[in-house]
Design a protein around this motif. Structure first.
Motif, PDB file in Angstrom:
ATOM      1  N   SER A   1      51.724 -56.260 -38.569  1.00 53.03           N
ATOM      2  CA  SER A   1      52.556 -56.892 -37.546  1.00 53.03           C
ATOM      3  C   SER A   1      52.955 -58.282 -38.012  1.00 53.03           C
ATOM      4  N   LEU A   2      54.212 -58.596 -37.780  1.00 54.98           N
ATOM      5  CA  LEU A   2      54.770 -59.881 -38.191  1.00 54.98           C
ATOM      6  C   LEU A   2      55.717 -60.338 -37.095  1.00 54.98           C
ATOM      7  N   ASN A   3      55.564 -61.590 -36.688  1.00 53.17           N
ATOM      8  CA  ASN A   3      56.417 -62.144 -35.628  1.00 53.17           C
ATOM      9  C   ASN A   3      56.396 -61.289 -34.366  1.00 53.17           C
ATOM     10  N   GLY A   4      55.224 -60.722 -34.081  1.00 54.86           N
ATOM     11  CA  GLY A   4      55.071 -59.953 -32.850  1.00 54.86           C
ATOM     12  C   GLY A   4      55.596 -58.539 -32.923  1.00 54.86           C
ATOM     13  N   GLU A   5      56.170 -58.166 -34.074  1.00 55.03           N
ATOM     14  CA  GLU A   5      56.680 -56.800 -34.232  1.00 55.03           C
ATOM     15  C   GLU A   5      55.681 -55.983 -35.035  1.00 55.03           C
ATOM     16  N   LEU A   6      55.548 -54.720 -34.661  1.00 59.13           N
ATOM     17  CA  LEU A   6      54.649 -53.828 -35.391  1.00 59.13           C
ATOM     18  C   LEU A   6      55.479 -52.945 -36.308  1.00 59.13           C
ATOM     19  N   THR A   7      55.099 -52.894 -37.568  1.00 59.67           N
ATOM     20  CA  THR A   7      55.785 -51.993 -38.508  1.00 59.67           C
ATOM     21  C   THR A   7      54.794 -50.928 -38.964  1.00 59.67           C
ATOM     22  N   LEU A   8      55.169 -49.700 -38.712  1.00 54.82           N
ATOM     23  CA  LEU A   8      54.389 -48.570 -39.203  1.00 54.82           C
ATOM     24  C   LEU A   8      55.113 -48.011 -40.420  1.00 54.82           C
ATOM     25  N   ALA A   9      54.381 -47.662 -41.436  1.00 55.88           N
ATOM     26  CA  ALA A   9      55.020 -47.147 -42.654  1.00 55.88           C
ATOM     27  C   ALA A   9      54.196 -45.999 -43.216  1.00 55.88           C
ATOM     28  N   LEU A  10      54.888 -45.049 -43.765  1.00 51.41           N
ATOM     29  CA  LEU A  10      54.226 -43.923 -44.412  1.00 51.41           C
ATOM     30  C   LEU A  10      54.973 -43.648 -45.708  1.00 51.41           C
ATOM     31  N   CYS A  11      54.262 -43.778 -46.828  1.00 50.04           N
ATOM     32  CA  CYS A  11      54.877 -43.543 -48.142  1.00 50.04           C
ATOM     33  C   CYS A  11      54.378 -42.207 -48.660  1.00 50.04           C
ATOM     34  N   GLU A  12      55.283 -41.369 -49.071  1.00 54.42           N
ATOM     35  CA  GLU A  12      54.911 -40.017 -49.494  1.00 54.42           C
ATOM     36  C   GLU A  12      55.798 -39.595 -50.650  1.00 54.42           C
ATOM     37  N   ARG A  13      55.308 -38.669 -51.429  1.00 57.57           N
ATOM     38  CA  ARG A  13      56.156 -38.073 -52.456  1.00 57.57           C
ATOM     39  C   ARG A  13      56.546 -36.696 -51.935  1.00 57.57           C
ATOM     40  N   GLY A  14      57.808 -36.539 -51.606  1.00 59.35           N
ATOM     41  CA  GLY A  14      58.241 -35.290 -50.999  1.00 59.35           C
ATOM     42  C   GLY A  14      59.746 -35.147 -51.049  1.00 59.35           C
ATOM     43  N   ASN A  15      60.231 -34.325 -50.152  1.00 57.86           N
ATOM     44  CA  ASN A  15      61.680 -34.063 -50.134  1.00 57.86           C
ATOM     45  C   ASN A  15      62.266 -34.491 -48.781  1.00 57.86           C
ATOM     46  N   ASP A  16      63.516 -34.145 -48.560  1.00 56.56           N
ATOM     47  CA  ASP A  16      64.186 -34.576 -47.317  1.00 56.56           C
ATOM     48  C   ASP A  16      63.536 -33.960 -46.084  1.00 56.56           C
ATOM     49  N   GLU A  17      63.057 -32.742 -46.199  1.00 55.47           N
ATOM     50  CA  GLU A  17      62.392 -32.080 -45.083  1.00 55.47           C
ATOM     51  C   GLU A  17      61.109 -32.839 -44.712  1.00 55.47           C
ATOM     52  N   ASP A  18      60.382 -33.272 -45.720  1.00 57.37           N
ATOM     53  CA  ASP A  18      59.154 -34.046 -45.472  1.00 57.37           C
ATOM     54  C   ASP A  18      59.504 -35.371 -44.794  1.00 57.37           C
ATOM     55  N   LYS A  19      60.624 -35.946 -45.213  1.00 57.01           N
ATOM     56  CA  LYS A  19      61.057 -37.215 -44.609  1.00 57.01           C
ATOM     57  C   LYS A  19      61.386 -36.993 -43.124  1.00 57.01           C
ATOM     58  N   ARG A  20      62.041 -35.872 -42.857  1.00 57.04           N
ATOM     59  CA  ARG A  20      62.398 -35.548 -41.477  1.00 57.04           C
ATOM     60  C   ARG A  20      61.125 -35.365 -40.641  1.00 57.04           C
ATOM     61  N   ILE A  21      60.109 -34.714 -41.216  1.00 56.70           N
ATOM     62  CA  ILE A  21      58.835 -34.491 -40.513  1.00 56.70           C
ATOM     63  C   ILE A  21      58.179 -35.829 -40.185  1.00 56.70           C
ATOM     64  N   VAL A  22      58.193 -36.741 -41.130  1.00 56.72           N
ATOM     65  CA  VAL A  22      57.567 -38.055 -40.899  1.00 56.72           C
ATOM     66  C   VAL A  22      58.322 -38.817 -39.805  1.00 56.72           C
ATOM     67  N   ASN A  23      59.644 -38.744 -39.869  1.00 58.17           N
ATOM     68  CA  ASN A  23      60.440 -39.413 -38.825  1.00 58.17           C
ATOM     69  C   ASN A  23      60.143 -38.820 -37.449  1.00 58.17           C
ATOM     70  N   GLN A  24      60.001 -37.501 -37.440  1.00 52.55           N
ATOM     71  CA  GLN A  24      59.683 -36.826 -36.177  1.00 52.55           C
ATOM     72  C   GLN A  24      58.312 -37.278 -35.670  1.00 52.55           C
ATOM     73  N   PHE A  25      57.397 -37.415 -36.602  1.00 51.04           N
ATOM     74  CA  PHE A  25      56.041 -37.894 -36.259  1.00 51.04           C
ATOM     75  C   PHE A  25      56.108 -39.281 -35.631  1.00 51.04           C
TER      76      PHE A  25
END
Lengths: 432, 281
Positions: free
Chosen positions: A391-415
């Motif tokens: 968290s910085l300046n009162g904002e929370l940033t969640l991040a997930l780094c993965e090695r995958g494809n566009d479908e995996d990216k869509r799954i993470v966004n959905q999560f």
């Protein structure tokens, strides 16, 4: 003539090297400033810091018997990349931070300054073998302080760097003799053997490293914190509870199944004075679980809190397993010990790292606080997943780094969509 | 390029003793060269600010006084070691010359060349024994290569071996008496090794008991059997007795460790104060 010294490979260096099968070992930092960084001053600070922390300009030699680091020669151009007016700032930042530094590389850290529209973005990628998120935060604070003192007062950036032992045994230094004796005999394999994982697609040779971020704005994050406080839950409890609750939905686990997520804990909690401790890894994991799918996210957070409290009640939380690892590395040649440890070690499929608050004052450059930024852990290889939170300046940033494809990216966004919904639900339930 | 002479001279200004003048000058020259070389390296790496370079190099050499003292100490220790080594070589040569003279003198005067070679064997064994048990200060850098208790055991075994050899030659190998010397010696060594490490609170002392208790009984059984004092078919019971002691020790040690675990559990139940909220990683 430069002397190229050999440095001992510490226990955590070897462990993180072993993790090369599970992740790319890179820790990533991005800070956006409404200010143009003085590149010449930055170069001086970078060189001084890298000189004072020799492991950052060393290659890891995984000798069969006794691995070590060997210092290398380098130039500042190999350490720092300066990019002026890129077409797409976000894409340029992601391209830089998603790079991979092999342990055999002569440099274990990379800096970049990306200037656009009169503003600078500072990006850092660093090998997790050298230091973890906790020490990287400390390193960056000293780094920013040194930069400011150099530019404003002409003070050489040499006194801010912490130097000392990188040994894992520093965690025992401030324990009482009795506690030390007990802690050093905690021979226990505490690997998380839970088999629940993110519903990624199968591994494919075309998979690429990506980062998915989700920002929770100041208003919502403040509401979340206050709601948690009213229920006696910390931010960590809320993140774990919501994470577990969202996992049932995204992965379709049976409601009666217990899921375990491993939460990173900083073992520096056992050290009162860090001034003579070198930058290194002192991170362990504590398992947090839910006995089944909760009725709602509030209940899930309560489960997470109970689970975390159980761990926190343990006087030696996080210290299990260290004596066993030490024994394994001491009684066998390195190559053999790595193979033996791999048999007993189970890398958590689901993990979370709450890196914590990034105090903008501590990361300011000549009084210019970062207007945005985050830190995140390594790119995990499927099926492993790690969610980082800063968290910085009162904002929370969640991040997930993965090695995958566009479908995996869509799954993470959905999560992350489910997670955001869970936060809203939590706030609502707490305010009822 | 900066001149580091002023810094070096200031830091080492306390060392006025004329005895150190030469080594001090050598140290200063070497250090100055190293600091200049370091500056070249830093410039090559991209650091161009002369003041920052100077401050960085000075910060890397702030222990220069301590390093000089350590270097002098090491030089003195090396010089003492060299002298001690030369003395040891000389005394060893004198010792073996004396042993040789004794051997030839006895051989020529008695004519018993078939036995007098034992003088050489005994000399070698006494020499090895002395090396094993000599005071720590006479060892290289004052450190023993073999733990003292093991060294004593080996030394005693070598004496027993010598006695065995003499007895074998005297009795032409016709009796068991010579072997009794060996088994009796082994009994004594393993007997003491089964409990002395515990009294000395050595690490892994319990494993000495587990191994040596049964071994002591085995050697006692063989010794008494060879002496005809205990029938072989009864003496086996001693071995089981030894194993029983081993098992009993193991049970007691495990119980004690369990007690330690109970204390660990108690400590774990105590509340540990931690900072609110932040579980960093």
């Amino acid at each position: 003539m430069a002397k190229y010294n050999k440095l001992d490979a510490e226990l955590w260096d070897k462990m993180h090297y072993m993790f090369r099968d599970y992740n790319d070992r890179m820790v990533h930092v991005v800070f956006n400033y409404d200010y143009l960084i003085d590149i010449e001053a930055l170069k001086k600070v970078i060189i001084c810091f890298v000189e004072k922390i020799p492991v950052l300009h060393s290659s890891f030699k995984s000798n069969a018997n006794n691995p070590c680091w060997v210092e290398n020669d380098y130039t500042i151009e190999e350490l720092l990349t300066v990019i002026e007016e890129p077409k797409d700032l976000d894409e340029t930042v992601e391209d830089f931070i998603m790079q991979y530094l092999p342990p055999e590389n002569k440099l274990q850290i990379q800096f970049a300054v990306i200037n656009k529209d009169g503003k600078s973005t500072l990006c850092i990628v660093e090998n997790h073998m050298c230091m973890d998120g906790g020490d990287l935060k400390s390193f960056l604070q000293s780094f920013c302080e040194a930069y400011s003192e150099l530019v404003e007062n002409g003070k050489s950036p040499i006194s801010n760097v912490r130097q000392g032992s990188r040994s894992f045994e520093e965690v025992y230094t401030d324990l009482t003799p009795q506690e030390k004796h007990i802690a050093k005999n905690l021979y226990k394999n505490v690997s998380n053997k839970d088999t629940h994982a993110f519903p990624f697609t199968d591994e494919n040779k075309n998979d690429k490293s990506f980062i998915v971020k989700r920002k929770i704005d100041t208003e919502k994050f403040t509401a979340l914190r206050l709601a948690g406080k009213a229920k006696g839950a910390t931010v960590n409890d809320i993140l774990v509870g919501a994470f577990l609750y969202a996992m049932y939905e995204i992965a379709g686990f049976d409601e009666s199944e217990e899921i375990v997520v491993s939460c990173a804990i900083d073992l520096r909690r056992y050290m009162s004075d860090l001034s003579d401790v070198g930058y290194t890894n002192h991170t362990a994991y504590m398992p947090c679980s839910t006995p089944g799918k909760a009725r709602n996210v509030l209940e899930s957070v309560e489960f997470a809190k109970i689970s975390a409290d159980k761990n926190k009640d343990d006087r030696f939380m996080g210290l299990y397993g260290l004596p066993l690892l030490k024994l394994a590395y001491n009684i066998m040649p390195y190559l053999a010990s790595e193979n033996v440890i791999k048999i007993g070690y189970s890398n958590p499929l689901l993990s979370m790292s709450n890196i914590g608050v990034l105090d903008p004052v501590k990361y300011s450059l000549c009084g210019n606080k970062p207007i945005d930024g985050f830190m995140t852990g390594a790119v995990k290889y499927k099926p492993f997943a790690l969610m980082s939170a800063t968290s910085l300046n009162g904002e929370l940033t969640l991040a997930l780094c993965e090695r995958g494809n566009d479908e995996d990216k869509r799954i993470v966004n959905q999560f992350f969509d489910i997670l955001e919904k869970s936060f809203d639900e939590f706030i609502e339930l707490c305010n009822e | 390029m900066k001149d580091y002479t002023e810094f070096i001279d200031l830091e080492l200004s306390d060392f006025n003793d004329p005895a150190y003048e030469e080594s001090l000058e050598r140290f200063k020259t070497k250090r100055k060269t190293a600091m200049r070389d370091r500056e070249v390296v830093l410039r090559k790496r991209g650091l161009s600010d002369a003041q920052v370079i100077y401050d960085l190099i000075i910060s890397e050499n702030k222990d220069i006084r301590h390093e000089f003292v350590e270097e002098q100490k090491k030089a003195l220790e090396d010089s003492i070691e060299k002298r001690l080594f030369r003395m040891k070589i000389l005394l060893s040569v004198v010792y073996f010359i004396f042993a040789g003279i004794t051997y030839f003198a006895v051989s020529f005067t008695t004519g018993s060349w078939g036995l007098s070679w034992l003088i050489i064997v005994a000399s070698i064994i006494f020499y090895i024994d002395f090396l094993l048990v000599m005071p720590k200060t006479l060892h290289y850098k004052g450190e023993r290569t073999i733990k003292f208790s093991y060294a004593v055991s080996i030394a005693v075994m070598l004496i027993a071996l010598l006695i065995w050899l003499i007895l074998e030659i005297q009795t032409h190998g016709d009796t068991h008496i010579s072997w009794v010397v060996l088994t009796a010696t082994l009994s004594i060594i393993t007997f003491f090794d089964s409990f002395v490490p515990r009294l000395a609170k050595e690490k892994y002392a319990e494993y000495h008991t587990y191994l040596c208790a049964p071994l002591t009984c085995v050697f006692v059984h063989v010794t008494l059997g060879l002496l005809g004092l205990l029938e072989w078919h009864i003496g086996w019971l001693l071995v089981f007795f030894g194993i029983a002691i081993s098992l009993l020790s193991f049970v007691i040690d495990t119980y004690r460790k369990y007690g330690l675990r109970a204390r660990a559990e108690k400590l774990r139940l105590e509340k540990f104060e931690h900072k609110e909220g932040e579980l960093n990683g």
